[in-house]
Design an enzyme around this catalytic site. Structure first.
Site, PDB file in Angstrom:
ATOM      1  N   GLU A 300       0.831  -1.204   0.000  1.00  0.00           N
ATOM      2  CA  GLU A 300       0.000   0.000   0.000  1.00  0.00           C
ATOM      3  C   GLU A 300       0.871   1.261   0.000  1.00  0.00           C
ATOM      4  OE1 GLU A 300      -3.579   0.391   0.078  1.00  0.00           O
ATOM      5  OE2 GLU A 300      -2.835   2.387  -0.385  1.00  0.00           O
ATOM      6  N   ASP A 304       1.094   3.991  -3.043  1.00  0.00           N
ATOM      7  CA  ASP A 304       0.719   5.385  -2.816  1.00  0.00           C
ATOM      8  C   ASP A 304       1.853   6.325  -3.211  1.00  0.00           C
ATOM      9  OD1 ASP A 304      -1.595   4.333  -1.792  1.00  0.00           O
ATOM     10  OD2 ASP A 304      -1.196   4.862   0.296  1.00  0.00           O
ATOM     11  N   SER A 511      -7.361   2.104  -3.716  1.00  0.00           N
ATOM     12  CA  SER A 511      -6.093   2.559  -3.162  1.00  0.00           C
ATOM     13  C   SER A 511      -5.175   3.110  -4.236  1.00  0.00           C
ATOM     14  CB  SER A 511      -5.343   1.383  -2.543  1.00  0.00           C
ATOM     15  OG  SER A 511      -5.675   1.234  -1.215  1.00  0.00           O
TER      16      SER A 511
END
Ligand code: NAG
Ligand code: NAG
Ligand code: NAG
Ligand code: NAG
Length: 594
Positions: A300, A304, A511
């Protein structure tokens, strides 16, 4: 009166003759503040905690005028209002969220009665409406008329000290919004990151987008299955823009779950997918002892930061690593597991004088698992960020209209669509997912729906009611027609190439969509600043007034809860919102908003 900031003394002469000084708080009636009907799904009662175990108790005090901050937020965010763009300073916001002196007196008297000295508080927000004190389990149980338990999570083996209900003296209901930790069970371990690995190996080593066949719209056809920075720049029209306001404009990524962004992986990613940005770095800011373990790259966190840096270069990026608890050992006295991720990060960032103009977060929960007053308190803190001039994006979730059995937790086990929080907070911009380029359509996991906690805000009421009318009764009873509807917009959410531990993986989820959109709006903030305009701040009133800035997505659905889900169609829809951003069109929209 230790709580003697200037505004408190000025607010009321009552503090000299406080009726609370010698109050006996054990005689008073306790009224339930929040309770669950059942142990939250996935959690099991394990044992009673030691009465001496120490909790960091966060207390959200009622604001003297809760509506003041929200009306200011709307004024500075509405392009038709004369205050548009005149964002509030930290001091302005602090003054608007301050509690009344009577509130402070009542709560401090109650704390003292229970042997807690308010001047020893671990944390006080500068607005005065948040206070963190340390209490033992025994003290908390007396104060809140409850019994704490150690609960374990079946999948993650996290354990927490929480309670199924808590109560406050009746008169404190007028003074306290929320106490935590109490009934919000989510911890950094279950608070969900909305990303997943789609396949194990990817070989892109010889892939040059410039060599690819183009679609009719001029997008490399490989972007139908594999998303890289080139695809997003081509799809969303950002390739020609070079940021210049790099001394003021910043982009922040809020990270949790002991997820660490890896610096070597970013370099590998940039060399392959954005070579002109090779060497670009980001800052890591630790919140509540959040770590930065470079031997443990997080999917994650890497997704990002690789896409925010990749889209916004050379804009400075900041990765906020918010401390989760290490594995909690309920047999020790260490106050490890009182972690409240939203509150800790928000209270940290709002205490700063300068906040990045754009922030993205890819975590969330099912709305029904967050107690209403807790969600209200978090949503109000997110409104403060908007009022300060920050554009706040959240992923809309990866389960369409709802994951799992979609049963309600109110004891009735009804099947209802399950909205996600914080996407459902009306003061954030929720980002759904798309896939494919011929045409770009909704990705089937794109979270979308209608809040049961927050009413529909005026900026979207027309388009939402049009959509609901078009449903003509479909899904009636499964969703709340008067709720805040989301997502607000969307971006690609599938097949993202992400470097993790030196290897290229394919990662999907909203995400991926949220950092993409954040990167694009960081460029728009840069453009505004370059024109001597203020940052965009809370964008929803602006974007709903200018749907032409988006590519309307009209294909695809978001199945869930045993249904086919909502359909993406012309205009706003609860799958892809207004659509995906067109940077060039948005440039002229944001340049004329003053
Ligand atoms: C609702 O579902 C939960 C979890 O599956 C179960 O424990 C509970 O007994 C059910 N309650 C009713 C009223 O059916
Ligand atoms: C529907 O949403 C409204 C507005 O937020 C709320 O007041 C109401 O309680 C919700 N209804 C249900 C059944 O959750
Ligand atoms: C912005 O303001 C600065 C300083 O006030 C001035 O030098 C500059 O010319 C202005 N730029 C634009 C595009 O108006
Ligand atoms: C997308 O939707 C349009 C209009 O609703 C339809 O004509 C088209 O066939 C759809 N395309 C795909 C790939 O489903």
């Amino acid at each position: 009166m230790r709580w003697s900031s200037a505004f408190v003394l000025a607010a009321s002469p009552l503090c000299l003759a406080s009726p609370f000084v010698s109050k006996r708080w054990d005689d008073v009636e306790l009224l339930t503040k929040h309770s669950w009907n059942e142990v939250p799904r996935g959690w099991f009662y394990k044992a009673a905690p030691s009465p001496d175990h120490v909790l960091d108790m966060r207390i959200g005090l009622k604001k003297a005028n809760a509506a003041a901050l929200i009306s200011s937020l709307y004024e500075v965010s509405d392009p038709r209002h004369e205050r548009y763009g005149k964002h509030l300073s930290k001091q302005d916001v602090d003054a608007l969220v301050a509690p009344h002196t009577d509130t402070v007196d009542a709560v401090e008297s109650w704390l003292r009665f229970h042997g807690i000295e308010p001047s020893n508080a671990l944390f006080r927000s500068s607005g005065g409406n948040w206070l963190t004190v340390t209490v033992t389990v025994a003290q908390a149980e007396r104060m809140l008329g409850t019994t704490y338990g150690i609960y374990e999570h079946s999948e993650s083996d996290a354990s927490v000290i929480r309670t199924l209900s808590y109560a406050l003296p009746a008169e404190l209901h007028d003074h306290i919004d929320v106490m935590a930790p109490t009934t919000y069970f989510s911890t950094t371990r279950t608070f969900r990151a909305t990303s997943f690995v789609e396949e194990d190996t990817v070989d892109d080593s010889d892939r040059k987008v410039s060599d690819q066949a183009l679609t009719a719209a001029g997008i490399p056809s490989s972007c139908n299955t594999a998303i890289t920075i080139d695809c997003l720049q081509a799809l969303y029209n950002t390739a020609d823009y070079t940021p210049t306001q790099t001394d003021v404009n910043k982009l922040g990524v809020a990270g949790y779950l002991d997820e660490y962004a890896n610096r070597n992986d970013l370099q590998t990613f940039l060399k392959q997918y954005r070579p002109d940005a090779a060497g670009a770095e980001y800052d890591t800011v630790s919140v509540q002892d959040g770590g930065d373990d470079q031997s443990d790259p997080g999917i994650e966190a890497n997704l990002d930061i690789q896409y925010t840096v990749g889209m916004s270069y050379p804009t400075p990026n900041i990765y906020y690593s918010t401390g989760g608890s290490p594995p909690f050992n309920p047999d020790t006295q260490t106050p490890t597991n009182t972690n409240e991720p939203y509150l800790d990060w928000l209270n940290y960032i709002l205490a700063q004088d300068e906040i990045p103009q754009t922030i993205t977060t890819s975590y969330g929960d099912d709305e029904q698992t967050v107690p209403l007053e807790y969600a209200d308190s978090v949503c109000a803190l997110l409104a403060e960020l908007g009022a300060r001039g920050t554009t706040v994006f959240f992923s809309s979730g990866d389960f369409g209209v709802g994951g799992g059995d979609c049963q309600t937790n109110d004891g009735k086990n009804q099947t209802l669509f399950q909205p996600a929080f914080p996407a459902s907070c009306p003061y954030v911009t929720a980002v759904g997912g798309t896939t494919g380029v011929e045409p770009e359509q909704a990705v089937d996991f794109s979270g979308g729906g209608f809040s049961n906690y927050f009413g529909v805000p005026s900026y979207q009421s027309q388009v939402v009611s049009d959509y609901v009318k078009g449903l003509d009764g479909q899904f009636e009873g499964l969703y709340n027609t008067s709720g805040r509807a989301y997502p607000d917009l969307a971006a690609q959410g599938s097949g993202f190439r992400v470097v993790v531990g030196g290897r290229v993986r394919s990662v999907g989820g909203t995400s991926a969509s949220s950092p993409t959109v954040a990167g694009i709006f960081a460029l728009l903030n840069d453009y505004r600043l370059s024109k001597n305009l203020t940052s965009l701040g809370f964008i929803n009133p602006l974007i709903y007034a200018n749907p032409d800035g988006f590519n309307d997505i009209t294909n695809g659905t978001n199945p869930g809860c045993g249904t086919e889900g909502f359909a993406s169609k012309e205009g706003w829809d609860p799958v892809t919102g207004l659509g995906t951003p067109d940077f060039k069109k948005l440039q002229s929209i944001v340049a004329s908003a003053e």
